[in-house]
Design an enzyme around this catalytic site. Structure first.
Site, mmCIF file in Angstrom:
data_model
loop_
_atom_site.group_PDB
_atom_site.id
_atom_site.type_symbol
_atom_site.label_atom_id
_atom_site.label_comp_id
_atom_site.label_asym_id
_atom_site.label_seq_id
_atom_site.Cartn_x
_atom_site.Cartn_y
_atom_site.Cartn_z
ATOM 1 C CG MET A 27 34.725 15.143 41.470
ATOM 2 S SD MET A 27 33.016 14.816 41.040
ATOM 3 C CE MET A 27 33.129 13.156 40.381
ATOM 4 N N GLY A 28 38.213 13.818 44.665
ATOM 5 C CA GLY A 28 38.757 13.006 45.743
ATOM 6 C C GLY A 28 38.873 11.534 45.406
ATOM 7 C CG PHE A 29 38.117 7.068 46.302
ATOM 8 C CD1 PHE A 29 37.851 6.793 47.636
ATOM 9 C CD2 PHE A 29 38.396 6.007 45.450
ATOM 10 C CE1 PHE A 29 37.860 5.479 48.107
ATOM 11 C CE2 PHE A 29 38.411 4.692 45.922
ATOM 12 C CZ PHE A 29 38.134 4.429 47.246
ATOM 13 N N GLY A 56 46.483 8.874 39.036
ATOM 14 C CA GLY A 56 46.162 9.879 38.027
ATOM 15 C C GLY A 56 46.145 11.276 38.629
ATOM 16 C CG HIS A 57 43.073 12.243 41.390
ATOM 17 N ND1 HIS A 57 42.576 11.009 41.722
ATOM 18 C CD2 HIS A 57 42.048 12.911 40.809
ATOM 19 C CE1 HIS A 57 41.298 10.930 41.384
ATOM 20 N NE2 HIS A 57 40.948 12.079 40.811
ATOM 21 N N GLY A 69 42.895 15.815 33.845
ATOM 22 C CA GLY A 69 43.311 14.580 33.186
ATOM 23 C C GLY A 69 42.640 14.435 31.831
ATOM 24 C CD GLN A 110 36.123 17.105 33.935
ATOM 25 O OE1 GLN A 110 35.146 16.748 34.569
ATOM 26 N NE2 GLN A 110 37.355 16.921 34.366
ATOM 27 C CB VAL A 149 48.088 7.717 35.386
ATOM 28 C CG1 VAL A 149 48.955 6.696 36.103
ATOM 29 C CG2 VAL A 149 48.757 9.079 35.366
ATOM 30 C CB SER A 209 37.497 7.385 41.759
ATOM 31 O OG SER A 209 38.470 8.395 41.796
#
Lengths: 285, 285
Positions: free
Chosen positions: B30-32, B36-37, B147, B153, B176, B186
């Site tokens: 979902m961005g930001f 971790g991403h 993640g 999820q 992370v 985020s």
């Protein structure tokens, strides 16, 4: 032709075909193949490198009082017919293979399902989209072929593919008919001799309705009445429904205009038959 | 790195990559973006020929009183970070592009969703599986990376893939953390300075609980009590839940045994934080 009964083997087959750069055509069926199915297979054969046909009588799309148990089956004959139609892989899983454990996902069709056959078959199209989703994920087809006799099914699958962005092109194939006009169907075997003689009037009644619709001065109700009256007089069956709707949205119509479906279902003693005509009437400019 | 905003362009990109025989890794976000991403992207980079990252704040998975509108966004910075992590294609559709017309299909998660975060977020996971289904169909990944901070999820997506036979391998990537143990998120930007100092106790409390669980003589209730008590004393946040469940099924446990998740959510003034530990305790033979 390879006959595959397990998900694991099918996935391996598909992986090999994909690696070879082959385009895959899928023909999902419930078996007891007739010329209608073979027409789908023939078209798939012409348009793809690899043709997968599935035969699976999907319990999820049958209601508790419907004919799941007595739905006609003849796998041996089906194998011969599929091979002769040029199918490369016949996928014939059993129920346990397709639904090995309780699913954690329920799919519900929220439009196009509450009309026509959907009225008397609550949950039917939920079962259809679930099994089609699974078959699409297993066979990973570039194109999938469906008969337009099941026009509502085609409309629902069209909506499924659009709503969830499936990377599959769905192809609607014209209904194959007996010489007297009766649409080919696995369920025709349940007709008595007398019923079989009268059953072609189902298509004739729809043709009369479409003729009326194309005259341009008839209302939706008048088109339906014309059709109902003919079916009552000639089919010798109980009329389940006659409807004139937009296609593929299956919305109610205020007037006879645009792309439409005139569809009917009639009930004989042991067989419920459906048929339809999809046609277009241009409105005034 | 290509930045793609439309479904049409993404499908063309994917088609080209597939034709070249490239294996595709997908990182849905979902961005930001935070570390971790980028860890997900790095792993995808190592294991695939082509890495697609999606950035889409999915309205369908936010409740009416949740933070959809104020969910943090910074696309310009995200583009730089994604490029530096070796992403080949950044897919950043707007809402209209992902949901252009009303869907005719509703997907409902019937298990694994009514626990943990699902209790207070009815419909949340229905929105997650819907957007993940669409992204899987659009990007056609061989592998997709998620993640394990969002362990529920991951469990739900694991069930989605199994239930509907998606041809995708899902990969769970370790959480992370900041140096002091706080899971990267985020939403951490919403913590006050004081809250930020106390937030690492969320992970510490879970570690204590797992320690207790591994001693072998504690009941499920005792493990939870130990954790709750620590979180109450140290985090300075309201406890939303602490649960010990089987993983990935998320079933209630009668005793501390097998593969489990100890998970907690705590509410600070403007930020709700979640964390978990997945671990295994062998039962007696």
């Amino acid at each position: 032709m390879r006959v595959i009964k397990t998900v694991k083997e099918l996935k391996e087959f598909v992986r090999t075909e994909k690696k070879a750069g082959h385009q895959i055509g899928l023909v999902p069926t419930m078996g007891f193949l007739h010329e209608g199915h073979l027409t789908l297979a023939n078209q798939a054969r012409q348009e793809n490198d690899t043709v997968i046909m599935s035969i699976f009588v999907n319990p999820l799309q049958f209601g508790p009082n419907e004919d799941f148990d007595r739905y006609p089956r003849n796998l041996e004959r089906d194998e011969q017919l599929a091979a002769s139609a040029g199918v490369d892989c016949l996928f014939t899983p059993d129920v346990e293979e397709m639904y090995p454990e309780p699913s954690i996902i329920t799919m519900t069709v929220t439009a196009r399902a509450d009309k026509l056959c959907g009225v008397k078959r609550p949950g039917h199209f939920d079962g259809v989209v679930t099994v089609v989703t699974k078959l699409f994920h297993l066979a990973e087809p570039d194109k999938a072929y469906f008969g337009l006799k099941d026009a509502q099914q085609f409309a629902v699958i069209d909506g499924l593919v659009t709503s969830l962005n499936f990377p599959v092109e769905i192809v609607g194939v014209e209904t194959v008919r007996e010489e007297d006009g009766l649409a080919k169907s696995s369920r025709n075997v349940y007709l008595t001799e007398e019923e079989r003689l009268k059953a072609p009037h189902l298509q004739k009644g729809l043709q009369l309705g479409v003729q009326a619709a194309k005259q341009g001065d008839k209302s939706v109700e008048e088109v339906i009445e014309r059709t109902v009256s003919y079916l009552q007089d000639h089919t010798g069956a109980a009329i389940d429904y006659v409807e004139l709707l937009s296609y593929p949205e299956l919305d109610s119509l205020e007037k006879v205009q645009g792309k439409m479906i005139l569809a009917a279902a009639v009930q004989y003693r042991k067989a419920r038959l459906i048929d339809n005509i999809i046609f277009t009437v241009r409105g005034e400019c």
